[in-house]
Design an enzyme around this catalytic site. Structure first.
Site, PDB file in Angstrom:
ATOM      1  N   HIS A  18       0.844  -1.201   0.000  1.00 37.89           N
ATOM      2  CA  HIS A  18       0.000   0.000   0.000  1.00 37.89           C
ATOM      3  C   HIS A  18       0.879   1.251   0.000  1.00 37.89           C
ATOM      4  O   HIS A  18       0.709   2.159  -0.820  1.00 37.89           O
ATOM      5  CB  HIS A  18      -0.911  -0.002   1.229  1.00 37.89           C
ATOM      6  CG  HIS A  18      -1.709   1.258   1.399  1.00 37.89           C
ATOM      7  ND1 HIS A  18      -3.020   1.360   1.003  1.00 37.89           N
ATOM      8  CD2 HIS A  18      -1.388   2.473   1.923  1.00 37.89           C
ATOM      9  CE1 HIS A  18      -3.466   2.586   1.262  1.00 37.89           C
ATOM     10  NE2 HIS A  18      -2.487   3.272   1.822  1.00 37.89           N
ATOM     11  N   GLU A  19       1.845   1.295   0.934  1.00 33.12           N
ATOM     12  CA  GLU A  19       2.720   2.462   1.026  1.00 33.12           C
ATOM     13  C   GLU A  19       3.651   2.561  -0.180  1.00 33.12           C
ATOM     14  O   GLU A  19       4.002   3.666  -0.603  1.00 33.12           O
ATOM     15  CB  GLU A  19       3.537   2.401   2.324  1.00 33.12           C
ATOM     16  CG  GLU A  19       2.709   2.432   3.598  1.00 33.12           C
ATOM     17  CD  GLU A  19       1.796   3.637   3.693  1.00 33.12           C
ATOM     18  OE1 GLU A  19       2.129   4.691   3.118  1.00 33.12           O
ATOM     19  OE2 GLU A  19       0.736   3.523   4.341  1.00 33.12           O
ATOM     20  N   HIS A  22       2.013   4.558  -2.848  1.00 34.02           N
ATOM     21  CA  HIS A  22       2.210   5.999  -2.647  1.00 34.02           C
ATOM     22  C   HIS A  22       3.633   6.406  -3.055  1.00 34.02           C
ATOM     23  O   HIS A  22       3.830   7.415  -3.741  1.00 34.02           O
ATOM     24  CB  HIS A  22       2.020   6.358  -1.161  1.00 34.02           C
ATOM     25  CG  HIS A  22       0.616   6.245  -0.673  1.00 34.02           C
ATOM     26  ND1 HIS A  22      -0.468   6.820  -1.316  1.00 34.02           N
ATOM     27  CD2 HIS A  22       0.097   5.639   0.430  1.00 34.02           C
ATOM     28  CE1 HIS A  22      -1.572   6.574  -0.633  1.00 34.02           C
ATOM     29  NE2 HIS A  22      -1.262   5.848   0.424  1.00 34.02           N
TER      30      HIS A  22
END
Length: 445
Positions: A18-19, A22
């Site tokens: 998920h990170e 980003h």
């Protein structure tokens, strides 16, 4: 240890990716990333590569990507072009949306990987109907083939169970079935607003209906249990209790649970010969209630259970297409669930936290790698959709801010943003507190 390890692996994979979504889009957009952290708190492991410090922190409930941002302190003049807050709103939207979208894409990949090795589906049949349960009161009978729930066609047991539970608390649920004799019928569940509906979430969605069957034959007798003391052995077939015929193993279970420290006159067959015994269930306490236990396990009805299972191996393309469909379906159900929460049509007891996730992680890991991978996919969908909700603090809240900035051609006022962040933080703390309460109540209550 297996549960803890399975949970940590799940968090490490899902949060990291998920990170990383980003991170990678931020780099593509020319934003300088100072720190990539998996976990919260003071990092216990750090490694600097280029401009970015990569960290592991002790609280495994999330992670973050820290970018250069003038709102968080002084920024060197040479770094100003690479500051997040100085980017065009379209870039900000892309960076923020990348995390949740990575989770959804990851779910498709996980499902596709699992499905490409074979899919086992459970046909939508009622195998066991527990006496006095919600399903029994609705008129379900063993052998019912479920065709639709509130007019929506269902193709497998998972669809059936999800649709029933999702609709049960908000109103009447009409389940169209074909009976064992071939007749069409409708089983109506109408418990909205009653204590029974609230108990379902605490009982893991159990309404007293299962696609599988047990025979009346004993498969195992617990050593030192009440059944062994009464002389029962594996291979015995239970026939009647207290002078009444037993129509199914569920009848026997209900009787035993209600007969703590009370004698049961049992009739059974051993080698074709009818015999009798007196069984006195021992009393056990759980969740503030006392129930009886004798220490018997039933022999599954293998012919029936094999009949309701359906296994096939799709092509790789078909597997990933099925993975996309599964991700889209669970995304829809998750959004529908949140909608029902907001309108009071779903119980807050359904909200789960890290303890339940850890528990399920351990159980699915024990079942095999496919079950565990599909668990990862499901949690990844939940993470993706939850983070897209328009709540300040979450990615979805930031998407709202930057969309408004793009339309208005100026950022929202700092005071408005701070107020939104406080409200969002309060909501998330309340949600986490509720999730922990439900976890503790569900696992230890």
């Amino acid at each position: 240890m297996n549960t803890i390890l399975a949970f940590l692996v799940a968090i490490l994979i899902l949060v990291s990716l998920h990170e990383f979504g980003h991170y990678i889009v931020a780099r593509w957009c020319g934003v300088k990333v100072l720190r990539f952290s998996v976990g919260f708190g003071k990092p216990f492991l750090k490694k600097k590569r280029g401009d970015t410090e990569w960290c592991l922190a002790p609280i495994p409930l999330g992670g973050y990507v820290k970018m250069v941002d003038t709102r968080e302190g002084n920024v060197a003049p040479e770094d100003l072009p690479y500051a997040f807050d100085k980017q065009h709103p379209a870039k900000k939207i892309a960076i923020v949306a990348a995390g949740p979208l990575t989770n959804l894409i990851l779910a498709v990949l996980f499902y596709g990987l699992s499905f490409s090795f074979g899919v086992t589906e459970i046909r939508p049949f009622a195998g066991t109907v527990e006496p006095a349960s919600i399903a029994a009161k609705a008129g379900f009978q063993s052998g019912d083939k479920i065709r639709s729930v509130n007019g929506k066609a269902v193709k497998d047991w998972g669809d059936t169970h999800t649709e029933i539970i999702l609709n049960m608390e908000s109103g009447k649920v009409d389940v169209a079935v074909q009976t064992a004799s071939g007749a069409d019928a409708v089983r109506t569940i109408d418990v909205a607003g009653t204590p029974e509906a609230g108990k379902v979430a605490k009982n893991h969605g159990n309404i007293g209906l299962s696609p599988f069957r047990n025979t009346m034959q004993v498969a195992e007798v617990s050593k030192g249990g009440a059944a062994e003391k009464a002389g029962l052995k594996a291979g015995d077939t239970l026939v009647a209790a207290n002078g009444k015929p037993l129509s199914g193993w569920a009848d026997w279970v209900v009787l035993v649970r209600a007969s703590a420290d009370k004698d049961i006159a049992l009739e059974y067959l051993r080698g074709g010969v009818r015999q009798t015994a007196t069984v006195r269930p021992t009393a056990e306490i759980a969740g503030g209630q006392t129930f009886g236990k004798v220490g018997l396990a039933a022999q599954p009805d293998q012919a029936w259970n094999d009949g309701v299972r359906y296994r096939f191996v799709p092509s790789v393309g078909e597997a990933f297409a099925m993975g996309w469909d599964k991700m889209a379906e669970y995304s829809r159900l998750t959004l529908e669930f949140f909608g029902k929460l907001l309108t009071g049509q779903a119980s807050l007891s359904h909200i789960s936290g890290p303890l339940t996730i850890a528990d399920v992680a351990g159980k699915t890991a024990e079942q095999g790698w496919q079950s565990y991978v599909e668990f990862l996919a499901l949690v990844s969908v939940s993470l993706g959709i939850m983070n897209l909700l328009p709540v300040p603090v979450l990615d979805g809240g930031h998407l709202v801010y930057y969309s408004v900035e793009w339309i208005m051609r100026r950022p929202l006022g700092e005071r408005v943003q701070q107020m939104g962040m406080r409200i969002g933080l309060a909501l998330m703390l309340m949600l986490m507190t509720l999730a922990f309460y439900n976890d503790i109540n569900r696992l230890f209550g």
